[in-house]
Write a protein that holds these residues in place. Structure first.
Motif, PDB file in Angstrom:
ATOM      1  N   PHE A  14      -3.798  11.152  -4.101  1.00 48.92           N
ATOM      2  CA  PHE A  14      -2.481  11.722  -3.363  1.00 48.92           C
ATOM      3  C   PHE A  14      -2.293  11.262  -2.169  1.00 48.92           C
ATOM      4  CE2 PHE A  14      -4.076  14.683  -6.680  1.00 48.92           C
ATOM      5  CZ  PHE A  14      -3.101  14.923  -7.297  1.00 48.92           C
ATOM      6  N   ILE A  15      -0.937  10.252  -2.162  1.00 51.73           N
ATOM      7  CA  ILE A  15      -0.744   9.567  -1.009  1.00 51.73           C
ATOM      8  C   ILE A  15       0.313   9.905  -0.034  1.00 51.73           C
ATOM      9  CG2 ILE A  15      -0.452   7.114  -0.081  1.00 51.73           C
ATOM     10  CD1 ILE A  15      -1.877   6.272  -2.702  1.00 51.73           C
ATOM     11  N   ASP A  16       0.441  10.308   1.085  1.00 51.90           N
ATOM     12  CA  ASP A  16       1.679  10.373   1.927  1.00 51.90           C
ATOM     13  C   ASP A  16       2.183   9.329   2.471  1.00 51.90           C
ATOM     14  OD1 ASP A  16       3.617  12.187   3.003  1.00 51.90           O
ATOM     15  OD2 ASP A  16       2.328  12.529   5.094  1.00 51.90           O
ATOM     16  N   GLY A  17       3.727   9.164   2.655  1.00 52.82           N
ATOM     17  CA  GLY A  17       4.052   8.141   3.455  1.00 52.82           C
ATOM     18  C   GLY A  17       4.658   7.080   2.512  1.00 52.82           C
ATOM     19  N   MET A  18       4.609   7.130   1.210  1.00 59.53           N
ATOM     20  CA  MET A  18       5.396   6.406   0.228  1.00 59.53           C
ATOM     21  C   MET A  18       6.654   6.608   0.301  1.00 59.53           C
ATOM     22  SD  MET A  18       2.626   5.547  -2.978  1.00 59.53           S
ATOM     23  CE  MET A  18       2.739   7.234  -3.623  1.00 59.53           C
ATOM     24  N   THR A  19       7.582   5.657   0.416  1.00 62.76           N
ATOM     25  CA  THR A  19       9.293   6.065   0.296  1.00 62.76           C
ATOM     26  C   THR A  19       9.995   5.062  -0.769  1.00 62.76           C
ATOM     27  OG1 THR A  19       9.534   4.378   2.302  1.00 62.76           O
ATOM     28  CG2 THR A  19       9.066   6.847   2.736  1.00 62.76           C
ATOM     29  N   CYS A  20       9.471   4.119  -1.084  1.00 59.82           N
ATOM     30  CA  CYS A  20      10.205   3.310  -1.828  1.00 59.82           C
ATOM     31  C   CYS A  20       9.270   2.396  -2.849  1.00 59.82           C
ATOM     32  CB  CYS A  20      10.845   2.121  -1.329  1.00 59.82           C
ATOM     33  SG  CYS A  20      10.082   1.274  -0.018  1.00 59.82           S
ATOM     34  N   SER A  21       9.897   1.466  -3.602  1.00 62.00           N
ATOM     35  CA  SER A  21       9.061   0.762  -4.575  1.00 62.00           C
ATOM     36  C   SER A  21       8.325  -0.284  -3.804  1.00 62.00           C
ATOM     37  CB  SER A  21      10.049   0.084  -5.472  1.00 62.00           C
ATOM     38  OG  SER A  21      11.005  -0.957  -4.948  1.00 62.00           O
ATOM     39  N   ASN A  22       8.796  -0.763  -2.607  1.00 54.51           N
ATOM     40  CA  ASN A  22       7.898  -1.615  -1.851  1.00 54.51           C
ATOM     41  C   ASN A  22       6.584  -1.072  -1.496  1.00 54.51           C
ATOM     42  OD1 ASN A  22       9.567  -3.864  -2.094  1.00 54.51           O
ATOM     43  ND2 ASN A  22      10.735  -3.460  -0.202  1.00 54.51           N
ATOM     44  N   CYS A  23       6.695   0.063  -1.120  1.00 62.78           N
ATOM     45  CA  CYS A  23       5.468   0.985  -0.792  1.00 62.78           C
ATOM     46  C   CYS A  23       4.633   0.765  -1.977  1.00 62.78           C
ATOM     47  CB  CYS A  23       5.879   2.406  -0.280  1.00 62.78           C
ATOM     48  SG  CYS A  23       6.679   2.488   1.059  1.00 62.78           S
ATOM     49  N   ALA A  24       4.992   1.203  -3.150  1.00 63.10           N
ATOM     50  CA  ALA A  24       4.262   1.458  -4.262  1.00 63.10           C
ATOM     51  C   ALA A  24       3.746   0.039  -4.756  1.00 63.10           C
ATOM     52  CB  ALA A  24       5.080   1.633  -5.508  1.00 63.10           C
ATOM     53  N   ASP A  25       4.440  -0.907  -4.607  1.00 61.77           N
ATOM     54  CA  ASP A  25       3.897  -2.428  -4.739  1.00 61.77           C
ATOM     55  C   ASP A  25       2.602  -2.808  -3.782  1.00 61.77           C
ATOM     56  OD1 ASP A  25       5.769  -2.586  -6.736  1.00 61.77           O
ATOM     57  OD2 ASP A  25       7.129  -3.915  -5.419  1.00 61.77           O
ATOM     58  N   HIS A  26       2.910  -2.442  -2.530  1.00 64.14           N
ATOM     59  CA  HIS A  26       1.680  -2.777  -1.454  1.00 64.14           C
ATOM     60  C   HIS A  26       0.448  -2.095  -1.804  1.00 64.14           C
ATOM     61  CE1 HIS A  26       5.255  -4.047   1.331  1.00 64.14           C
ATOM     62  NE2 HIS A  26       4.709  -5.231   0.862  1.00 64.14           N
ATOM     63  N   ILE A  27       0.695  -0.802  -2.262  1.00 60.43           N
ATOM     64  CA  ILE A  27      -0.625   0.250  -2.509  1.00 60.43           C
ATOM     65  C   ILE A  27      -1.022  -0.285  -3.789  1.00 60.43           C
ATOM     66  CG2 ILE A  27      -1.385   2.579  -3.236  1.00 60.43           C
ATOM     67  CD1 ILE A  27       0.941   3.553  -1.016  1.00 60.43           C
ATOM     68  N   ASP A  59     -14.851   7.898  -2.325  1.00 59.01           N
ATOM     69  CA  ASP A  59     -13.307   8.259  -1.728  1.00 59.01           C
ATOM     70  C   ASP A  59     -12.817   7.714  -0.343  1.00 59.01           C
ATOM     71  OD1 ASP A  59     -13.475   9.437  -4.097  1.00 59.01           O
ATOM     72  OD2 ASP A  59     -13.313  11.600  -3.399  1.00 59.01           O
ATOM     73  N   ASP A  60     -14.025   7.499   0.386  1.00 58.16           N
ATOM     74  CA  ASP A  60     -13.841   7.162   1.791  1.00 58.16           C
ATOM     75  C   ASP A  60     -13.326   5.564   1.858  1.00 58.16           C
ATOM     76  OD1 ASP A  60     -14.407   9.477   3.287  1.00 58.16           O
ATOM     77  OD2 ASP A  60     -16.444   8.946   3.516  1.00 58.16           O
ATOM     78  N   GLU A  61     -13.666   4.801   0.664  1.00 57.25           N
ATOM     79  CA  GLU A  61     -13.229   3.442   0.730  1.00 57.25           C
ATOM     80  C   GLU A  61     -11.935   3.270   0.313  1.00 57.25           C
ATOM     81  OE1 GLU A  61     -15.868   0.765  -1.425  1.00 57.25           O
ATOM     82  OE2 GLU A  61     -17.203   2.016  -1.175  1.00 57.25           O
ATOM     83  N   PHE A  62     -11.225   4.347  -0.613  1.00 58.71           N
ATOM     84  CA  PHE A  62      -9.938   4.211  -0.529  1.00 58.71           C
ATOM     85  C   PHE A  62      -9.031   4.790   0.426  1.00 58.71           C
ATOM     86  CE2 PHE A  62     -11.508   5.416  -5.119  1.00 58.71           C
ATOM     87  CZ  PHE A  62     -11.212   4.192  -5.666  1.00 58.71           C
ATOM     88  N   LYS A  63      -9.691   5.731   1.176  1.00 61.07           N
ATOM     89  CA  LYS A  63      -9.083   6.304   2.442  1.00 61.07           C
ATOM     90  C   LYS A  63      -8.925   5.245   3.347  1.00 61.07           C
ATOM     91  CE  LYS A  63      -9.291   9.876   6.008  1.00 61.07           C
ATOM     92  NZ  LYS A  63      -7.617  10.031   5.968  1.00 61.07           N
ATOM     93  N   TYR A  64     -10.010   4.468   3.674  1.00 60.52           N
ATOM     94  CA  TYR A  64      -9.803   3.216   4.618  1.00 60.52           C
ATOM     95  C   TYR A  64      -8.740   2.466   4.122  1.00 60.52           C
ATOM     96  CZ  TYR A  64     -10.884  -0.825   7.188  1.00 60.52           C
ATOM     97  OH  TYR A  64     -11.076  -1.951   7.882  1.00 60.52           O
ATOM     98  N   VAL A  65      -8.606   1.994   3.026  1.00 59.55           N
ATOM     99  CA  VAL A  65      -7.523   1.028   2.746  1.00 59.55           C
ATOM    100  C   VAL A  65      -6.301   1.631   2.726  1.00 59.55           C
ATOM    101  CG1 VAL A  65      -6.802  -0.251   0.371  1.00 59.55           C
ATOM    102  CG2 VAL A  65      -8.990  -0.229   0.902  1.00 59.55           C
ATOM    103  N   ILE A  66      -6.043   2.634   2.148  1.00 54.35           N
ATOM    104  CA  ILE A  66      -4.607   3.436   2.357  1.00 54.35           C
ATOM    105  C   ILE A  66      -4.346   3.661   3.715  1.00 54.35           C
ATOM    106  CG2 ILE A  66      -3.567   5.544   1.679  1.00 54.35           C
ATOM    107  CD1 ILE A  66      -5.038   5.259  -0.926  1.00 54.35           C
TER     108      ILE A  66
END
Length: 79
Positions: A14-27, A59-66
């Motif tokens: 669950f990720i906060d801060g995504m607002t558009c398809s570009n955000c989704a593409d980057h993630i 999970d900490d690795e995902f947190k670091y990347v995101i």
């Protein structure tokens, strides 16, 4: 234990801060480059990413990347 097809587990991030398809593409790209990640499906409306893994990733690795990308990892659930 590796299951048929090489997938060992699925997680939902669950990720906060995504607002558009570009955000989704980057993630999608960043998570997809992590070792052990087989596939990534980002849902902007749900503000989440479903990930299939071939090995357990802390999970900490995902947190670091995101977090490094300017988003915030709120929670991780195993599916």
């Amino acid at each position: 234990m590796i299951l048929l097809g090489g997938i060992t587990m699925k997680k939902k991030l669950f990720i906060d801060g995504m607002t558009c398809s570009n955000c989704a593409d980057h993630i999608t790209e960043a998570l997809g480059e992590m070792q052990g990640v087989e596939s990534v499906k980002v849902d902007i409306d749900d503000m989440s990413a479903e990930i299939e893994l071939t090995e357990d990733i802390d999970d900490d690795e995902f947190k670091y990347v995101i977090d490094d990308m300017g988003y915030e990892l709120i929670d991780v659930a195993e599916m």
